[in-house]
Design a protein around this motif. Structure first.
Motif, PDB file in Angstrom:
ATOM      1  N   ALA A 162       0.827  -1.208   0.000  1.00  0.00           N
ATOM      2  CA  ALA A 162       0.000   0.000   0.000  1.00  0.00           C
ATOM      3  C   ALA A 162       0.860   1.256   0.000  1.00  0.00           C
ATOM      4  CB  ALA A 162      -0.940   0.000   1.207  1.00  0.00           C
ATOM      5  N   ARG A 163       2.004   1.223   0.697  1.00  0.00           N
ATOM      6  CA  ARG A 163       2.900   2.376   0.710  1.00  0.00           C
ATOM      7  C   ARG A 163       3.447   2.655  -0.691  1.00  0.00           C
ATOM      8  NH1 ARG A 163       4.038   0.573   5.978  1.00  0.00           N
ATOM      9  NH2 ARG A 163       5.655  -0.898   5.344  1.00  0.00           N
ATOM     10  N   LEU A 164       3.849   1.597  -1.377  1.00  0.00           N
ATOM     11  CA  LEU A 164       4.397   1.780  -2.718  1.00  0.00           C
ATOM     12  C   LEU A 164       3.323   2.272  -3.677  1.00  0.00           C
ATOM     13  CD1 LEU A 164       6.792   1.599  -4.576  1.00  0.00           C
ATOM     14  CD2 LEU A 164       6.336  -0.853  -4.873  1.00  0.00           C
ATOM     15  N   SER A 165       2.120   1.736  -3.548  1.00  0.00           N
ATOM     16  CA  SER A 165       1.018   2.179  -4.392  1.00  0.00           C
ATOM     17  C   SER A 165       0.685   3.646  -4.146  1.00  0.00           C
ATOM     18  CB  SER A 165      -0.221   1.315  -4.134  1.00  0.00           C
ATOM     19  OG  SER A 165      -1.308   1.746  -4.929  1.00  0.00           O
ATOM     20  N   ALA A 166       0.610   4.034  -2.888  1.00  0.00           N
ATOM     21  CA  ALA A 166       0.292   5.427  -2.549  1.00  0.00           C
ATOM     22  C   ALA A 166       1.370   6.369  -3.067  1.00  0.00           C
ATOM     23  CB  ALA A 166       0.139   5.570  -1.038  1.00  0.00           C
ATOM     24  N   ALA A 167       2.619   5.963  -2.934  1.00  0.00           N
ATOM     25  CA  ALA A 167       3.722   6.788  -3.430  1.00  0.00           C
ATOM     26  C   ALA A 167       3.657   6.915  -4.944  1.00  0.00           C
ATOM     27  CB  ALA A 167       5.057   6.195  -3.001  1.00  0.00           C
ATOM     28  N   GLY A 168       3.287   5.826  -5.620  1.00  0.00           N
ATOM     29  CA  GLY A 168       3.154   5.874  -7.070  1.00  0.00           C
ATOM     30  C   GLY A 168       2.071   6.847  -7.507  1.00  0.00           C
ATOM     31  N   HIS A 169       0.946   6.824  -6.818  1.00  0.00           N
ATOM     32  CA  HIS A 169      -0.130   7.772  -7.131  1.00  0.00           C
ATOM     33  C   HIS A 169       0.305   9.208  -6.856  1.00  0.00           C
ATOM     34  CE1 HIS A 169      -3.634   5.337  -8.256  1.00  0.00           C
ATOM     35  NE2 HIS A 169      -3.120   4.399  -7.469  1.00  0.00           N
ATOM     36  N   ALA A 170       1.068   9.400  -5.783  1.00  0.00           N
ATOM     37  CA  ALA A 170       1.558  10.751  -5.470  1.00  0.00           C
ATOM     38  C   ALA A 170       2.494  11.253  -6.561  1.00  0.00           C
ATOM     39  CB  ALA A 170       2.261  10.745  -4.115  1.00  0.00           C
ATOM     40  N   TYR A 171       3.300  10.356  -7.104  1.00  0.00           N
ATOM     41  CA  TYR A 171       4.213  10.718  -8.201  1.00  0.00           C
ATOM     42  C   TYR A 171       3.403  11.231  -9.390  1.00  0.00           C
ATOM     43  CZ  TYR A 171       7.934  10.084 -11.718  1.00  0.00           C
ATOM     44  OH  TYR A 171       8.857  10.279 -12.719  1.00  0.00           O
ATOM     45  N   LEU A 172       2.394  10.462  -9.788  1.00  0.00           N
ATOM     46  CA  LEU A 172       1.595  10.853 -10.953  1.00  0.00           C
ATOM     47  C   LEU A 172       0.855  12.158 -10.692  1.00  0.00           C
ATOM     48  CD1 LEU A 172       0.656  10.104 -13.805  1.00  0.00           C
ATOM     49  CD2 LEU A 172      -1.267   8.893 -12.751  1.00  0.00           C
ATOM     50  N   THR A 173       0.335  12.316  -9.489  1.00  0.00           N
ATOM     51  CA  THR A 173      -0.373  13.554  -9.152  1.00  0.00           C
ATOM     52  C   THR A 173       0.556  14.754  -9.230  1.00  0.00           C
ATOM     53  OG1 THR A 173      -1.944  12.402  -7.715  1.00  0.00           O
ATOM     54  CG2 THR A 173      -1.642  14.757  -7.332  1.00  0.00           C
ATOM     55  N   TYR A 174       1.763  14.597  -8.703  1.00  0.00           N
ATOM     56  CA  TYR A 174       2.717  15.717  -8.764  1.00  0.00           C
ATOM     57  C   TYR A 174       3.057  16.052 -10.214  1.00  0.00           C
ATOM     58  CZ  TYR A 174       6.736  18.687  -8.089  1.00  0.00           C
ATOM     59  OH  TYR A 174       7.596  19.758  -8.135  1.00  0.00           O
ATOM     60  N   ALA A 175       3.325  15.022 -11.012  1.00  0.00           N
ATOM     61  CA  ALA A 175       3.725  15.244 -12.405  1.00  0.00           C
ATOM     62  C   ALA A 175       2.642  15.972 -13.188  1.00  0.00           C
ATOM     63  CB  ALA A 175       4.058  13.916 -13.065  1.00  0.00           C
ATOM     64  N   THR A 176       1.401  15.581 -12.989  1.00  0.00           N
ATOM     65  CA  THR A 176       0.318  16.182 -13.763  1.00  0.00           C
ATOM     66  C   THR A 176      -0.135  17.520 -13.189  1.00  0.00           C
ATOM     67  OG1 THR A 176      -1.266  14.795 -12.522  1.00  0.00           O
ATOM     68  CG2 THR A 176      -0.505  13.972 -14.657  1.00  0.00           C
ATOM     69  N   SER A 177       0.127  17.760 -11.918  1.00  0.00           N
ATOM     70  CA  SER A 177      -0.240  19.039 -11.301  1.00  0.00           C
ATOM     71  C   SER A 177       0.817  20.119 -11.518  1.00  0.00           C
ATOM     72  CB  SER A 177      -0.460  18.855  -9.795  1.00  0.00           C
ATOM     73  OG  SER A 177      -1.480  17.933  -9.527  1.00  0.00           O
ATOM     74  N   HIS A 178       2.055  19.696 -11.762  1.00  0.00           N
ATOM     75  CA  HIS A 178       3.162  20.638 -11.951  1.00  0.00           C
ATOM     76  C   HIS A 178       3.940  20.258 -13.217  1.00  0.00           C
ATOM     77  CE1 HIS A 178       2.475  22.025  -7.807  1.00  0.00           C
ATOM     78  NE2 HIS A 178       2.378  20.742  -7.487  1.00  0.00           N
ATOM     79  N   PRO A 179       3.301  20.361 -14.370  1.00  0.00           N
ATOM     80  CA  PRO A 179       3.931  19.849 -15.597  1.00  0.00           C
ATOM     81  C   PRO A 179       5.258  20.497 -15.946  1.00  0.00           C
ATOM     82  CG  PRO A 179       1.987  21.179 -16.107  1.00  0.00           C
ATOM     83  CD  PRO A 179       1.969  20.928 -14.631  1.00  0.00           C
ATOM     84  N   HIS A 180       5.390  21.800 -15.738  1.00  0.00           N
ATOM     85  CA  HIS A 180       6.636  22.475 -16.099  1.00  0.00           C
ATOM     86  C   HIS A 180       7.771  22.082 -15.161  1.00  0.00           C
ATOM     87  CE1 HIS A 180       4.684  24.708 -19.192  1.00  0.00           C
ATOM     88  NE2 HIS A 180       3.920  25.396 -18.366  1.00  0.00           N
ATOM     89  N   LEU A 181       7.465  21.967 -13.880  1.00  0.00           N
ATOM     90  CA  LEU A 181       8.485  21.535 -12.928  1.00  0.00           C
ATOM     91  C   LEU A 181       8.873  20.081 -13.191  1.00  0.00           C
ATOM     92  CD1 LEU A 181       7.253  23.107  -9.572  1.00  0.00           C
ATOM     93  CD2 LEU A 181       9.231  23.789 -10.928  1.00  0.00           C
TER      94      LEU A 181
END
Length: 199
Positions: A82-101
């Protein structure tokens, strides 16, 4: 006009981050930052000698933010999977929320030896999360596989290739498949990497 002595690396970085997030790297230059701070561009150079140095500082800040997002997401879960899954979702959320960064973090660059710093810390975080599932604390192959999956999905999302209907749950299916496979490594042959299907 603000006094140059009142300008700090933190205030400069804050303005630069705002400019880059809003309009991308092309909008970021020393003159634009200075204008937002109401100072002469020359007053910035004692803190950041050039645009490249400012971009490097932004990259470090963005890497730290991604690290924090993934770490905090993982801390709220109760099992390694569950930790790895949650971290994976956080990665995708960050990438799509901050595309230029995000684009700045993974801009093409020559291969180089890993050094201590935010990037290495981020790698170690993901390596540790993967290792908790696979049973190998230095499971580089599976960490690379996970990172490639996350990055590929982030690029598909940002490019619009998934269309208006989105991924239809595909991200979660892929992530669960990877994590399940990582767990099977611990149950079976440890950290052994399977041989290629064809030679």
């Amino acid at each position: 006009m603000a006094y140059p002595s009142k300008i700090t690396p933190r205030s400069i970085l804050g303005v630069a981050l705002t400019l880059l997030e809003a309009d991308g790297p092309d909008a970021l230059n020393m003159r634009a930052v200075a204008s937002r701070l109401n100072v002469q561009a020359s007053s910035l150079y004692r803190h950041y000698p050039d645009r490249a140095a400012l971009l490097s500082a932004i990259e470090a800040q963005a890497t730290l933010a991604l690290h924090t997002a993934m770490s905090e997401a993982g801390e709220r879960a109760t099992t390694p999977q569950a930790r790895l899954s949650a971290a994976g979702h956080a990665y995708l959320t960050y990438a799509t929320s901050h595309p230029h960064l995000y684009a700045l973090l993974l801009a093409p660059r020559p291969p180089a030896a890993s050094t201590l710093g935010p990037g290495k810390n981020l790698w170690n975080l993901v390596l540790g999360l993967v290792g908790e599932v696979s049973g190998d604390p230095d499971d580089t192959p599976r960490t690379v596989a996970l990172w490639a999956y996350l990055h590929g999905f982030a690029l598909m999302s940002l490019s619009g290739l998934l269309g208006l209907s989105g991924d239809q749950g595909g991200f979660q299916v892929g992530l669960e498949t990877l994590i399940t496979g990582f767990g099977a490594a611990e149950d079976g042959a440890g950290s052994h990497v399977p041989a290629p299907l064809s030679s």
